[in-house]
Design a protein around this motif. Structure first.
Motif, short mmCIF file in Angstrom:
data_model
loop_
_atom_site.label_atom_id
_atom_site.label_comp_id
_atom_site.label_asym_id
_atom_site.label_seq_id
_atom_site.Cartn_x
_atom_site.Cartn_y
_atom_site.Cartn_z
N CYS A 111 -43.63 -16.74 -48.95
CA CYS A 111 -43.65 -15.30 -49.22
C CYS A 111 -43.70 -14.51 -47.92
N ASP A 112 -44.46 -15.02 -46.96
CA ASP A 112 -44.54 -14.39 -45.65
C ASP A 112 -43.15 -14.28 -45.03
N ASP A 113 -42.41 -15.38 -45.07
CA ASP A 113 -41.06 -15.40 -44.49
C ASP A 113 -40.11 -14.48 -45.26
N ALA A 114 -40.19 -14.55 -46.60
CA ALA A 114 -39.27 -13.77 -47.43
C ALA A 114 -39.50 -12.27 -47.28
N LEU A 115 -40.75 -11.88 -47.08
CA LEU A 115 -41.09 -10.46 -47.03
C LEU A 115 -41.18 -9.92 -45.60
N GLY A 116 -41.00 -10.78 -44.62
CA GLY A 116 -41.09 -10.33 -43.23
C GLY A 116 -42.47 -9.81 -42.90
N ALA A 117 -43.50 -10.52 -43.39
CA ALA A 117 -44.87 -10.05 -43.22
C ALA A 117 -45.46 -10.40 -41.86
N GLY A 118 -44.69 -11.07 -41.03
CA GLY A 118 -45.14 -11.34 -39.67
C GLY A 118 -46.35 -12.24 -39.55
N GLY A 119 -46.53 -13.13 -40.52
CA GLY A 119 -47.65 -14.06 -40.46
C GLY A 119 -48.91 -13.56 -41.14
N GLU A 120 -48.90 -12.32 -41.64
CA GLU A 120 -50.11 -11.75 -42.23
C GLU A 120 -50.55 -12.50 -43.48
N LEU A 121 -49.60 -12.86 -44.34
CA LEU A 121 -49.97 -13.57 -45.57
C LEU A 121 -50.45 -14.98 -45.27
N ALA A 122 -49.81 -15.64 -44.31
CA ALA A 122 -50.25 -16.98 -43.94
C ALA A 122 -51.66 -16.93 -43.35
N HIS A 123 -51.92 -15.92 -42.53
CA HIS A 123 -53.25 -15.76 -41.94
C HIS A 123 -54.28 -15.44 -43.03
N LEU A 124 -53.90 -14.59 -43.96
CA LEU A 124 -54.81 -14.22 -45.03
C LEU A 124 -55.09 -15.41 -45.93
N TRP A 125 -54.09 -16.28 -46.13
CA TRP A 125 -54.32 -17.49 -46.92
C TRP A 125 -55.42 -18.34 -46.29
N ALA A 126 -55.40 -18.45 -44.96
CA ALA A 126 -56.45 -19.22 -44.28
C ALA A 126 -57.82 -18.62 -44.54
N GLN A 127 -57.89 -17.29 -44.60
CA GLN A 127 -59.16 -16.63 -44.89
C GLN A 127 -59.59 -16.88 -46.32
N VAL A 128 -58.62 -16.93 -47.23
CA VAL A 128 -58.94 -17.21 -48.64
C VAL A 128 -59.54 -18.61 -48.76
N THR A 129 -58.94 -19.60 -48.11
CA THR A 129 -59.47 -20.96 -48.21
C THR A 129 -60.84 -21.05 -47.54
N ARG A 130 -61.02 -20.30 -46.48
CA ARG A 130 -62.32 -20.26 -45.80
C ARG A 130 -63.39 -19.68 -46.72
N ALA A 131 -63.03 -18.59 -47.41
CA ALA A 131 -63.98 -17.95 -48.32
C ALA A 131 -64.30 -18.85 -49.50
N ALA A 132 -63.38 -19.79 -49.82
CA ALA A 132 -63.61 -20.69 -50.94
C ALA A 132 -64.62 -21.78 -50.60
N SER A 133 -64.92 -21.95 -49.30
CA SER A 133 -65.90 -22.96 -48.88
C SER A 133 -67.30 -22.51 -49.28
N PRO A 134 -68.21 -23.47 -49.50
CA PRO A 134 -69.59 -23.10 -49.82
C PRO A 134 -70.19 -22.24 -48.71
N ARG A 135 -71.04 -21.31 -49.07
CA ARG A 135 -71.61 -20.39 -48.09
C ARG A 135 -72.30 -21.13 -46.95
N TRP A 136 -73.02 -22.22 -47.27
CA TRP A 136 -73.76 -22.92 -46.23
C TRP A 136 -72.81 -23.59 -45.24
N PHE A 137 -71.54 -23.82 -45.63
CA PHE A 137 -70.60 -24.50 -44.74
C PHE A 137 -69.79 -23.52 -43.89
N ARG A 138 -69.73 -22.26 -44.31
CA ARG A 138 -68.90 -21.29 -43.58
C ARG A 138 -69.38 -21.10 -42.15
N GLY A 139 -70.70 -21.15 -41.96
CA GLY A 139 -71.24 -21.02 -40.61
C GLY A 139 -70.75 -22.14 -39.70
N TRP A 140 -70.62 -23.34 -40.28
CA TRP A 140 -70.13 -24.46 -39.48
C TRP A 140 -68.66 -24.28 -39.12
#
Length: 273
Positions: A64-93
């Protein structure tokens, strides 16, 4: 600043991703049907993700990032989504792991997450009681995302000490374990990764109580992550760090040197053929 920082704090990470996807789609002047045709994903999946009702895959975000010319924003945001999916106690690590210049890991039971193949990671995560397949896949994606630290221009040094039992525990079945052992041999050739194995014959009990990782930084104190049955502990308390360093040094003294360790991994891998 991330999209998470700019958004309504009441919104969930998936809703934020969906809103950003919809924004970029509108900016590109595309309907859901048109974007679905370009990316080869179904319109219904696009709709679910835009409404924050489904978790996007890395492949979905990148296409979707490539198709929409989002300049990597969606790929970067996906990484944040997966990070937020981690347990709270693990995010600090996760933050610690990203900043460290050297990581020292001891694992008595499984290959450390940073060196797991996708299939091995999936098998390990499936062992969590009550976990759903969707949760498994989200956790696998997050684990693979963590491994990108080795693709950086200057990746951290990663020194791993494994118990020999890790090589002989058929997690995921013999084919999955064999491929995992092959992968360990491959990454051991990288200049910033070292692997040593503690032989079963040593009979040592120093590290049998659980795994841990030591993170070292330039100009600041070390931080350690200590595994437990329910959740891990992240701490930089000097007493805890000193105790873990002492334990690591004791374990490593009994380990084979790297060249002997890799030969053992190769022999065990062949035994699973």
């Amino acid at each position: 600043m991330s999209a998470f920082s700019d958004s309504d704090p009441a919104l969930k990470p998936l809703e934020i991703f969906g809103a950003e996807l919809r924004k970029h789609r509108h900016r590109a002047g595309l309907t859901q049907e048109q974007l679905a045709e370009i990316t080869q994903f179904s319109r219904s999946l696009l709709g679910f993700i835009e409404r924050g009702q489904r978790t996007p895959s890395r492949n979905f975000a990148q296409r979707c990032d490539d198709a929409l010319g989002a300049g990597g924003e969606l790929a970067h945001l996906w990484a944040q989504v997966t990070r937020a999916a981690s347990p709270r106690w693990f995010r600090g690590w996760l933050e610690v792991e990203q900043e460290a210049h050297t990581l020292h890991s001891w694992e008595p039971l499984v290959v450390p997450g940073l060196l797991q193949t996708e299939d091995y990671a999936r098998a390990v995560i499936r062992g969590e009681p009550g976990i759903t397949e969707e949760q498994v896949e989200k956790a696998v994606e997050a684990r693979l995302e963590r491994q990108k630290i080795f693709s950086r221009r200057t990746p951290p040094m990663f020194w791993v000490v494994l118990d020999e039992g890790v090589l002989r525990r058929p997690i995921g079945g013999k084919d999955v374990l064999r491929r995992q052992l092959e992968y360990l041999q491959e990454v051991a050739e990288l200049p910033r990764i070292g692997i040593q194995v503690v032989p079963l014959a040593l009979g040592a009990t120093t590290g049998t109580s659980g795994g841990f990782i030591i993170a070292q930084f330039s100009g600041s104190a070390d931080t350690v992550y200590i595994e437990s049955a329910n959740h891990g502990q992240v701490t930089d308390r000097s007493e805890d760090v000193a105790a873990i360093h002492a334990r690591y040094d004791t374990i490593r003294v009994g380990a084979y040197p790297q060249h002997v360790s890799i030969e053992l991994i190769r022999e065990v891998e062949k035994s699973w053929t």
